[in-house]
Design a protein around this motif. Structure first.
Motif, PDB file in Angstrom:
ATOM      1  N   LEU A   5      36.380 -29.309  26.650  1.00 38.95           N
ATOM      2  CA  LEU A   5      37.676 -28.836  26.177  1.00 38.95           C
ATOM      3  C   LEU A   5      37.609 -28.235  24.781  1.00 38.95           C
ATOM      4  O   LEU A   5      36.741 -28.581  23.983  1.00 38.95           O
ATOM      5  CB  LEU A   5      38.674 -30.000  26.160  1.00 38.95           C
ATOM      6  N   ASP A   6      38.548 -27.338  24.506  1.00 41.77           N
ATOM      7  CA  ASP A   6      38.792 -26.855  23.149  1.00 41.77           C
ATOM      8  C   ASP A   6      39.961 -27.645  22.586  1.00 41.77           C
ATOM      9  O   ASP A   6      41.082 -27.577  23.132  1.00 41.77           O
ATOM     10  CB  ASP A   6      39.121 -25.356  23.152  1.00 41.77           C
ATOM     11  N   VAL A   7      39.721 -28.392  21.521  1.00 40.22           N
ATOM     12  CA  VAL A   7      40.725 -29.302  20.969  1.00 40.22           C
ATOM     13  C   VAL A   7      40.996 -28.962  19.517  1.00 40.22           C
ATOM     14  O   VAL A   7      40.060 -28.793  18.727  1.00 40.22           O
ATOM     15  CB  VAL A   7      40.257 -30.777  21.067  1.00 40.22           C
ATOM     16  N   VAL A   8      42.264 -28.868  19.157  1.00 41.58           N
ATOM     17  CA  VAL A   8      42.669 -28.712  17.765  1.00 41.58           C
ATOM     18  C   VAL A   8      43.230 -30.045  17.290  1.00 41.58           C
ATOM     19  O   VAL A   8      44.172 -30.577  17.887  1.00 41.58           O
ATOM     20  CB  VAL A   8      43.727 -27.606  17.601  1.00 41.58           C
ATOM     21  N   ARG A  29      34.724 -29.020  22.074  1.00 43.77           N
ATOM     22  CA  ARG A  29      34.756 -28.165  20.875  1.00 43.77           C
ATOM     23  C   ARG A  29      36.014 -28.498  20.079  1.00 43.77           C
ATOM     24  O   ARG A  29      37.121 -28.429  20.616  1.00 43.77           O
ATOM     25  CB  ARG A  29      34.738 -26.686  21.284  1.00 43.77           C
ATOM     26  N   VAL A  30      35.838 -28.856  18.813  1.00 46.30           N
ATOM     27  CA  VAL A  30      36.948 -29.366  18.010  1.00 46.30           C
ATOM     28  C   VAL A  30      37.123 -28.549  16.737  1.00 46.30           C
ATOM     29  O   VAL A  30      36.145 -28.218  16.062  1.00 46.30           O
ATOM     30  CB  VAL A  30      36.722 -30.852  17.635  1.00 46.30           C
ATOM     31  N   ALA A  70      43.336 -22.926  22.957  1.00 43.19           N
ATOM     32  CA  ALA A  70      42.927 -24.334  23.029  1.00 43.19           C
ATOM     33  C   ALA A  70      43.511 -25.017  24.259  1.00 43.19           C
ATOM     34  O   ALA A  70      44.520 -24.579  24.824  1.00 43.19           O
ATOM     35  CB  ALA A  70      43.363 -25.070  21.769  1.00 43.19           C
ATOM     36  N   ASP A  71      42.879 -26.083  24.668  1.00 42.12           N
ATOM     37  CA  ASP A  71      43.377 -26.895  25.781  1.00 42.12           C
ATOM     38  C   ASP A  71      44.313 -27.993  25.303  1.00 42.12           C
ATOM     39  O   ASP A  71      45.243 -28.378  26.026  1.00 42.12           O
ATOM     40  CB  ASP A  71      42.199 -27.544  26.525  1.00 42.12           C
ATOM     41  N   VAL A  72      44.049 -28.528  24.101  1.00 41.82           N
ATOM     42  CA  VAL A  72      44.800 -29.675  23.595  1.00 41.82           C
ATOM     43  C   VAL A  72      45.033 -29.515  22.101  1.00 41.82           C
ATOM     44  O   VAL A  72      44.132 -29.057  21.377  1.00 41.82           O
ATOM     45  CB  VAL A  72      44.032 -31.004  23.817  1.00 41.82           C
ATOM     46  N   VAL A  73      46.220 -29.889  21.631  1.00 41.39           N
ATOM     47  CA  VAL A  73      46.433 -30.083  20.206  1.00 41.39           C
ATOM     48  C   VAL A  73      46.782 -31.553  20.009  1.00 41.39           C
ATOM     49  O   VAL A  73      47.652 -32.094  20.693  1.00 41.39           O
ATOM     50  CB  VAL A  73      47.540 -29.179  19.633  1.00 41.39           C
ATOM     51  N   ALA A  74      46.062 -32.210  19.102  1.00 38.57           N
ATOM     52  CA  ALA A  74      46.285 -33.621  18.817  1.00 38.57           C
ATOM     53  C   ALA A  74      46.703 -33.748  17.358  1.00 38.57           C
ATOM     54  O   ALA A  74      45.908 -33.484  16.455  1.00 38.57           O
ATOM     55  CB  ALA A  74      45.019 -34.429  19.081  1.00 38.57           C
ATOM     56  N   ALA A  75      47.949 -34.129  17.132  1.00 36.68           N
ATOM     57  CA  ALA A  75      48.465 -34.292  15.776  1.00 36.68           C
ATOM     58  C   ALA A  75      48.287 -35.746  15.372  1.00 36.68           C
ATOM     59  O   ALA A  75      49.003 -36.632  15.849  1.00 36.68           O
ATOM     60  CB  ALA A  75      49.931 -33.878  15.714  1.00 36.68           C
ATOM     61  N   PRO A  95      52.610 -22.421  25.490  1.00 37.98           N
ATOM     62  CA  PRO A  95      53.449 -23.316  26.294  1.00 37.98           C
ATOM     63  C   PRO A  95      52.685 -24.265  27.213  1.00 37.98           C
ATOM     64  O   PRO A  95      53.159 -25.354  27.511  1.00 37.98           O
ATOM     65  CB  PRO A  95      54.306 -22.344  27.108  1.00 37.98           C
ATOM     66  N   GLY A  96      51.489 -23.918  27.650  1.00 37.85           N
ATOM     67  CA  GLY A  96      50.760 -24.771  28.577  1.00 37.85           C
ATOM     68  C   GLY A  96      49.832 -25.775  27.932  1.00 37.85           C
ATOM     69  O   GLY A  96      49.161 -26.541  28.625  1.00 37.85           O
ATOM     70  N   ILE A  97      49.801 -25.815  26.599  1.00 40.18           N
ATOM     71  CA  ILE A  97      48.849 -26.682  25.907  1.00 40.18           C
ATOM     72  C   ILE A  97      49.248 -28.151  26.046  1.00 40.18           C
ATOM     73  O   ILE A  97      50.427 -28.494  26.093  1.00 40.18           O
ATOM     74  CB  ILE A  97      48.747 -26.279  24.414  1.00 40.18           C
ATOM     75  N   ARG A  98      48.244 -29.038  26.148  1.00 45.75           N
ATOM     76  CA  ARG A  98      48.506 -30.480  26.166  1.00 45.75           C
ATOM     77  C   ARG A  98      48.741 -30.940  24.733  1.00 45.75           C
ATOM     78  O   ARG A  98      47.990 -30.572  23.824  1.00 45.75           O
ATOM     79  CB  ARG A  98      47.322 -31.227  26.784  1.00 45.75           C
TER      80      ARG A  98
END
Length: 217
Positions: A5-8, A29-30, A70-75, A95-98
């Motif tokens: 996954l591509d994760v922010v 990938r982060v 990206a696939d996911v954004v984690a705050a 809109p489709g990001i987790r």
């Protein structure tokens, strides 16, 4: 979800950095976004991936982090309100990001209307935050068990406990594997932790990371 996954990650503090490190070790990938200059510099000194200094609620910073790709954004900052704002801004751009937000337990119910998942890393540790970021390999019942976490954990191929009987695995005190791999029986000493199968596990917060290391690697 995909295993690559591509994760922010928004927030480069203890929780954000540890979760990002775990994700990177698993092959994801982060990109880390951190608004504090000193923290950003410290991360950059030991981080091989992208580190962006700035406010993660700023659309231009999110664009720089390629949130749309990206696939996911984690705050995972220490501010619940900021984490919600980051997730909402990311959803506007993609809109489709987790979306995954770090919150205080008391705020969890109201936040689940706006984000895909919430984490309480003060209780569960960075390992569980990382697992929540990438999908459903670990699910918790944190809302109904007080400080104890009851989880449904998938054993990862190559993990230290994979393929071993419970009696052969040195789980830390404060751990109880509840079910066998088909959920029909209570786990016994000869229950084998089969890679790819899920087990109900109860853990105390202080040992959650160690248990995840044993079962997930």
């Amino acid at each position: 979800m995909s295993t690559d996954l591509d994760v922010v990650v928004a927030g480069g503090g203890r929780v954000g950095f540890q979760a990002a490190s775990i994700l990177t070790e698993r092959g994801h990938r982060v990109t880390i976004i951190e608004r504090d200059e000193a923290t950003s510099s410290a991360i950059a000194d030991e981080w091989l991936a992208t580190v962006i200094e700035g406010d993660a609620t700023d659309p231009s910073i999110l664009d720089q982090a390629d949130v749309e790709g990206a696939d996911v954004v984690a705050a995972l900052t220490g501010e619940s309100g900021l984490n919600l704002a980051v997730c909402l801004a990311a959803t506007e751009l993609s809109p489709g990001i987790r979306t995954v937000a770090r919150v205080d337990r008391a705020e969890a119910t109201s936040y689940t209307e706006f984000v895909d998942a919430v984490v309480y890393p003060e209780r569960a540790g960075a390992q569980l935050a990382a697992n929540e970021i990438v999908g459903d390999d670990v699910q918790t019942l944190a809302d109904v068990t007080g400080s104890l976490d009851v989880m449904l954990v998938r054993v990862e191929e190559g993990a230290p406990a994979a393929g071993k009987a419970l009696s052969a695995v040195r789980f830390p005190t404060g751990t109880l594997v509840v079910s066998d791999d088909d959920g029909h029986q209570v786990a016994r000493p000869d229950t084998t932790l089969t890679p790819g199968r899920r087990y109900v596990v109860a853990v105390e917060p202080d040992v959650a990371d160690e248990v995840m290391n044993l079962m997930r690697g």
